[in-house]
Design an enzyme around this catalytic site. Structure first.
Site, mmCIF file in Angstrom:
data_model
loop_
_atom_site.group_PDB
_atom_site.id
_atom_site.type_symbol
_atom_site.label_atom_id
_atom_site.label_comp_id
_atom_site.label_asym_id
_atom_site.label_seq_id
_atom_site.Cartn_x
_atom_site.Cartn_y
_atom_site.Cartn_z
ATOM 1 N N TYR A 1 0.815 -1.216 0.000
ATOM 2 C CA TYR A 1 0.000 0.000 0.000
ATOM 3 C C TYR A 1 0.847 1.264 0.000
ATOM 4 O O TYR A 1 0.477 2.274 -0.598
ATOM 5 C CB TYR A 1 -0.941 0.000 1.210
ATOM 6 C CG TYR A 1 -2.136 -0.877 0.982
ATOM 7 C CD1 TYR A 1 -3.065 -0.545 -0.006
ATOM 8 C CD2 TYR A 1 -2.338 -2.038 1.713
ATOM 9 C CE1 TYR A 1 -4.167 -1.353 -0.245
ATOM 10 C CE2 TYR A 1 -3.426 -2.846 1.488
ATOM 11 C CZ TYR A 1 -4.343 -2.505 0.498
ATOM 12 O OH TYR A 1 -5.421 -3.303 0.258
ATOM 13 N N GLU B 1 1.444 -30.169 10.296
ATOM 14 C CA GLU B 1 1.005 -29.376 9.144
ATOM 15 C C GLU B 1 -0.141 -28.453 9.496
ATOM 16 O O GLU B 1 -0.134 -27.282 9.183
ATOM 17 C CB GLU B 1 0.589 -30.302 7.976
ATOM 18 C CG GLU B 1 0.059 -29.521 6.781
ATOM 19 C CD GLU B 1 -0.278 -30.417 5.602
ATOM 20 O OE1 GLU B 1 0.133 -31.583 5.590
ATOM 21 O OE2 GLU B 1 -0.948 -29.923 4.668
ATOM 22 N N ASP C 1 0.061 -34.360 6.011
ATOM 23 C CA ASP C 1 -0.883 -35.189 5.261
ATOM 24 C C ASP C 1 -0.125 -36.100 4.314
ATOM 25 O O ASP C 1 0.987 -35.789 3.892
ATOM 26 C CB ASP C 1 -1.808 -34.310 4.407
ATOM 27 C CG ASP C 1 -2.887 -33.631 5.243
ATOM 28 O OD1 ASP C 1 -3.053 -34.032 6.410
ATOM 29 O OD2 ASP C 1 -3.526 -32.707 4.714
#
Lengths: 367, 691
Positions: free
Chosen positions: A100, A196, A248
């Protein structure tokens, strides 16, 4: 001007030098450029000895008088200018904030200096490698993500925090975790467990797994941010604690492990500060579905994206070890992937009470 | 008579009852053998469009709807012993001659009068073609007025325009040489009567069917005779005729013939026809025809008066008449066996050698000797013998084919010419109303639907951005505020089957043509616009087979290229091989297609050079723009970092920008040149296919 520490002074000086080189070449009638090491797969090497992904020596010249590069050249200097101002003002801000700060409309056109944050983020990374300065040295941080609990007491910017008493939410890991911000006071942990996802980490925290097992548990909300990775690396190297990673069973999970282990392609220049080559993969393995009798109805079918990613990974030099080739090939062969939550099929605390303790006991992990 | 109207039952929205009537009628006449033959020919036609030599073939899609009903009669029932239904004598009683006008009354679609919208255009077209031909032959710069009047309107133009079918008056007036009193009835009241059929000369009309067919159409649909006023010169009286056609006998019947005391033209002809037409649906085809006629005839002034619309005028772009087309004798290589026999029979020469020399072009004594020698006749053979004896004729025909004979003279051709084509295009773009493809793209009345540009589209067209003034470039014309690149190519004359022909291609690129639509293809044959049957036309195929990607246009496979362009293709020939009598499409002769492609490629190369130049300029401007935009920002940032004033830094950058841009562009130019050289070397797909 605020009084600057030595590092900040040096960084500001580097930025000045970059700008002066440009001015000099323009005066000399030469097309000005910024030299930036290339951050792509083509320019990273897997250092077998150090077991790290390292940046190669290829450099790219970003010219101003080149239609394709002119805008990026301009953006590089807008970011440089903003960073120099932050450094001299002694302030630190987020990379979104920087977007910004540097975003504005050019002249009386409808063009903006930056259209998306996706445009400014890589410019920051370019600047980091071009100046050989870390993001922290540029007084920038990424959005924070990740939490941690465990039998450890730390000091964060002067405040002593006991991570044994963090309730259900844990301690939020800040983006900058360098020695001048975070100090380790004392601990009785035996190892570090990086998980995770937040949901699974919550299970471990609620079951007080860390208390029972005497370990530090962290989660990075998917791909762990720099702060978490740097903190794990510091805990590992300074407190000499082994690191276990629980992700996973899918290509994405494997990749999270590999980034923790030897660094990422994009941030190859920071591998030695971020990576833990000794990190161990404790699960979920492609063979766990048989070992722990997971029914196929808790599996998810791999889609084309998963398959392509898996095949890419098979070719990465850091996945060449025999056990890893087997692991990935088995996943591709079965066409199935499993989330950590799939283990809850065997009981809600199966993962904390049986699965992980057994894995660690049997030394059933991959390296 | 009125019931015959329904013959062309293909017309849209006809009441079913009428169609039925037509079927009945066809069943009645079925026993007539000649008709059967016609019906069979019509049935065989779907495979025919490529086999273009036969001039009688109807277009497949124009088959009368009644056909299938007639079929069962032809097939005998599968009974074991078919009963004889009629004796040869009984059948003979029903067999009689059919007049050509009767035939065309039933098969008007063969001549382009399929439906009221198309009939309107065909009527105008036939009359205008005749006017232009006459003016050119007489050496007069044509000035033609085309007028369409809606009889649904009151005498002062009050009331509403006729919606759909209705009665219209079509007037075509020219300043041509006029018509001799004695000839007028036959010209307008007899089919297959004309001056052009027996000559080998480039002209718009060929058979002498057109205008009389239009007259017949008017007569059939409105009962009104064709009205003709003509005057052959100053001091001579003007005559007014009303001519009807006796369709049984194909003979004119003059119902009124009077001398006018006064007429506003010194010489010229005015033809007035009352017909049933559909102005609403047909007007855009007429508009297109008028525009295109003006384009291909830059020496003609065309006025166009329409109901309820401002008159349109296309002033001539040149005061120069086209080169006069010279009449030639047929070339031996173009003659067919039957024709050869006929010519031999009619020959007054004493021997074959003399016959060949007098009847054909390019046959010198030496060539004639060679042919005769090759024919190896036994004994003395007179031309008359050749005319009677098939074996002899065949020998001679073969000998002709085997002998090398110089190409026919090409002074019989009158192309538009490079410069005039360009001027025609410019004045066309200046006046044209139907700029750019309309809603349903290329014209095809066979599947025409009324579609009007929506208000939105019109608004978008109006709001099209003005093109900034570019430095003048060769070939670029500014027309109505738009820049068009115009290129034209006239190929040298070539020969197909002994007929000389010449191909011209012109293109107008850019301007207000839409960039994302297929190009507009304007087809012309002997300066006559071809508006229908685009897909069946050899011209279209030649353009589609040309690889336009070589010339920087995009081109979907097997389609016309896409881009802001109009492409004009003109074939001039003493005998244009149309696929049908309606003269809507040109047959696929390889020689003609190759010439079209070569011309298109030549034009394409000019176009590519222009597009490259334009790209170059755009690129240059774009670069400058980008750099100047960013220099401001960079100077500001660097100034702040180094703690210096940004102004001097900016000046240094700008100074460098000029140098760098220049050097860079030279490099880019070299690359483009290299690329174009490669393109020219690449063998052309289309050419290979032909060989």
């Amino acid at each position: 001007m605020a009084r600057l520490d030595a590092v900040s002074k040096q960084t500001a000086h580097k930025i000045e030098k970059l700008a002066e080189t440009v001015v000099r070449s323009v005066k000399g009638g030469k097309n000005p450029f910024v030299e930036i090491p290339i951050r792509s797969l083509a320019n990273v090497k897997f250092n077998e000895k150090r077991r790290l992904i390292e940046l190669g020596s290829q450099r790219q010249k970003r010219y101003f008088f080149n239609v394709a590069m002119a805008k990026k050249f301009m953006q590089t200097f807008l970011v440089s200018d903003a960073c120099k101002e932050l450094i001299e003002g002694g302030k630190t801000t987020s990379i979104r904030d920087l977007y910004y700060i540097t975003k504005h409309t050019i002249g009386d056109t409808k063009q903006n200096t930056f259209e998306e944050q996706d445009e400014s983020d890589p410019i920051i990374e370019d600047l980091e490698v071009a100046l050989d300065a870390l993001r922290e040295e540029l007084h920038l941080f990424a959005s924070r993500k990740g939490s941690m609990v465990g039998p450890i007491t730390i000091r964060d910017t002067g405040d002593t925090i006991d991570l044994r008493r963090m309730g259900s939410g844990g301690w939020a890991v800040p983006s900058i975790v360098e020695e001048n911000v975070i100090e380790f006071v004392r601990h009785e942990a035996k190892y570090i467990l990086l998980i995770e996802k937040d949901a699974v980490w919550t299970r471990f925290n609620e079951d007080k797994f860390w208390k029972r097992e005497k370990c530090i548990i962290l989660q990075g909300g998917g791909q762990p941010p720099r702060g978490v990775r740097r903190l794990v690396q510091r805990l590992h190297s300074e407190l000499k604690l082994p690191v276990y990673v629980l992700v996973d069973n899918d290509p994405w999970g494997f990749y999270i492990y590999s980034v923790m282990k030897q660094g990422s392609i994009n941030l190859a220049y920071e591998s030695m500060r971020m990576a833990v080559p000794d990190a161990r993969f404790v699960g979920l393995s492609s063979f766990d579905k048989d070992k722990y009798k997971l029914p196929t109805n808790v599996a998810i079918k791999m889609d084309d994206g998963d398959n392509n990613r898996a095949k890419q990974m098979l070719a990465y030099p850091w996945f060449q070890a025999k056990q890893w080739q087997r692991e990935i090939q088995e996943m591709v062969r079965s066409g199935l992937k499993f989330e950590l939550e799939a283990l809850s099929r065997r009981g809600i605390s199966f993962i904390t009470e049986e699965y992980l303790p057994k894995k660690l006991r049997d030394r059933d992990w991959l390296e | 008579m009125a019931s015959r109207k329904a013959t062309a039952a293909k017309g849209k929205g006809r009441p079913a009852a009428r169609a039925e009537k037509a079927q009945l009628e066809l069943v009645q006449v079925e026993p007539t053998p000649a008709r059967r033959g016609a019906a069979r020919a019509a049935k065989a036609a779907p495979a025919a469009p490529r086999r273009a030599r036969s001039r009688e073939e109807p277009e497949p899609e124009l088959l009368p709807a009644a056909e299938p009903v007639a079929e069962p009669e032809e097939e005998a029932p599968a009974a074991p012993k078919p009963r004889r239904r009629a004796t040869a004598e009984q059948m003979a009683a029903k067999q009689r001659e059919i007049s050509i006008s009767e035939f065309f009354t039933k098969n008007r679609h063969l001549l382009g009068f399929d439906n009221p919208s198309k009939a309107l255009l065909t009527t105008i077209k036939e009359a205008v073609d005749n006017s232009l031909d006459a003016c050119e032959e007489a050496g007069i710069l044509p000035e033609i007025t085309i007028e369409v009047r809606d009889l649904g309107l009151g005498p002062k133009g009050e009331g509403d325009l006729t919606k759909g079918e209705g009665r219209f008056v079509v007037v075509i007036e020219d300043n041509g040489p006029g018509i001799v009193k004695a000839q007028a009835p036959k010209i307008f009241g007899k089919l297959l009567y004309g001056s052009k059929f027996h000559r080998l000369k480039q002209s718009r009309g060929q058979q002498g069917i057109g205008i009389s067919a239009a007259a017949m159409y008017g007569q059939l649909t409105t009962g009104q005779p064709i009205r003709v006023t003509s005057r052959t010169g100053k001091g001579k009286p003007a005559h007014f005729f009303e001519i009807q056609i006796d369709t049984r006998k194909n003979n004119p019947v003059v119902t009124e013939d009077r001398q006018l005391d006064e007429w506003h033209l010194e010489h010229g002809t005015r033809v007035e026809l009352e017909i049933v037409a559909n102005w609403q649906a047909g007007q855009r085809f007429v508009n297109r025809y008028v525009e295109h006629t003006a384009l291909s005839n830059p020496h003609a002034t065309v006025h166009y008066l329409r109901p309820r619309q401002a008159p349109l005028s296309f002033p001539r772009a040149t005061e120069e008449l086209p080169k006069e087309a010279v009449e030639i004798k047929p070339h031996p290589h173009g003659v067919e066996l039957g024709a050869l026999m006929l010519m031999a029979a009619e020959s007054k020469a004493r021997d074959v050698r003399g016959f060949l020399q007098t009847a054909f072009s390019r046959v010198s004594g030496q060539v004639a000797d060679e042919i005769v020698k090759r024919a190896a006749f036994k004994g003395r053979v007179r031309p008359r013998d050749v005319g009677e004896d098939r074996a002899l004729a065949e020998k001679l025909h073969r000998a002709i084919g085997a002998t090398k004979i110089m190409n026919p003279p090409t002074n019989c051709l009158s192309p538009i010419g490079d410069e005039l084509m360009k001027r025609g295009l410019i004045s066309f773009l200046n006046v044209v109303e139907t700029e750019g493809p309309e809603a349903d793209e290329q014209l095809d009345l066979d599947q025409a639907k009324k579609k009007k540009a929506s208000k939105k589209e019109k608004a978008a067209k109006a709001a099209a951005p003005e093109v900034p003034d570019a430095p003048p470039e060769e070939g670029v014309e500014k027309i109505k505020g738009h820049n068009y690149f115009i290129a034209t190519v006239t190929r040298p004359p070539k020969v197909y089957r002994g007929n000389p022909f010449q191909v011209e291609v012109g293109l107008a690129y850019g301007g207000s043509w839409p960039a994302d639509k297929p190009i507009e293809l304007f087809r012309f044959a002997n300066r006559v616009p071809l508006l229908f049957q685009r897909g069946a036309c050899g011209t279209t195929e030649a353009i589609v087979k040309t690889d336009w990607r070589n010339y920087l246009l995009s081109q979907p496979k097997g389609s016309l290229p896409v881009g802001p362009m109009a492409l004009l293709v003109h074939i001039a020939s003493v005998w244009v091989p149309f696929t049908s009598e309606a003269k809507e499409a040109v047959a696929h002769y390889p020689e003609i297609m190759r010439e079209i492609q070569l011309a298109a490629q030549e034009c394409g190369r000019k176009l590519a050079a222009h597009i490259r130049k334009k790209q170059h300029l755009d690129y240059q401007a774009q670069r400058r723009g980008i750099f100047e935009l960013y220099i401001q920002e960079v100077a500001q940032a660097i100034g702040k970092i180094t703690g210096k004033s940004p102004e001097p830094i900016k000046r240094e950058f700008l100074r460098l920008a000029d140098q760098v841009t220049e050097a860079d562009l030279k490099e880019a130019d070299a690359a483009l040149e290299e690329q174009s050289r490669k393109l020219t070397k690449r063998p052309r797909r289309a050419e290979n296919e032909d060989e």
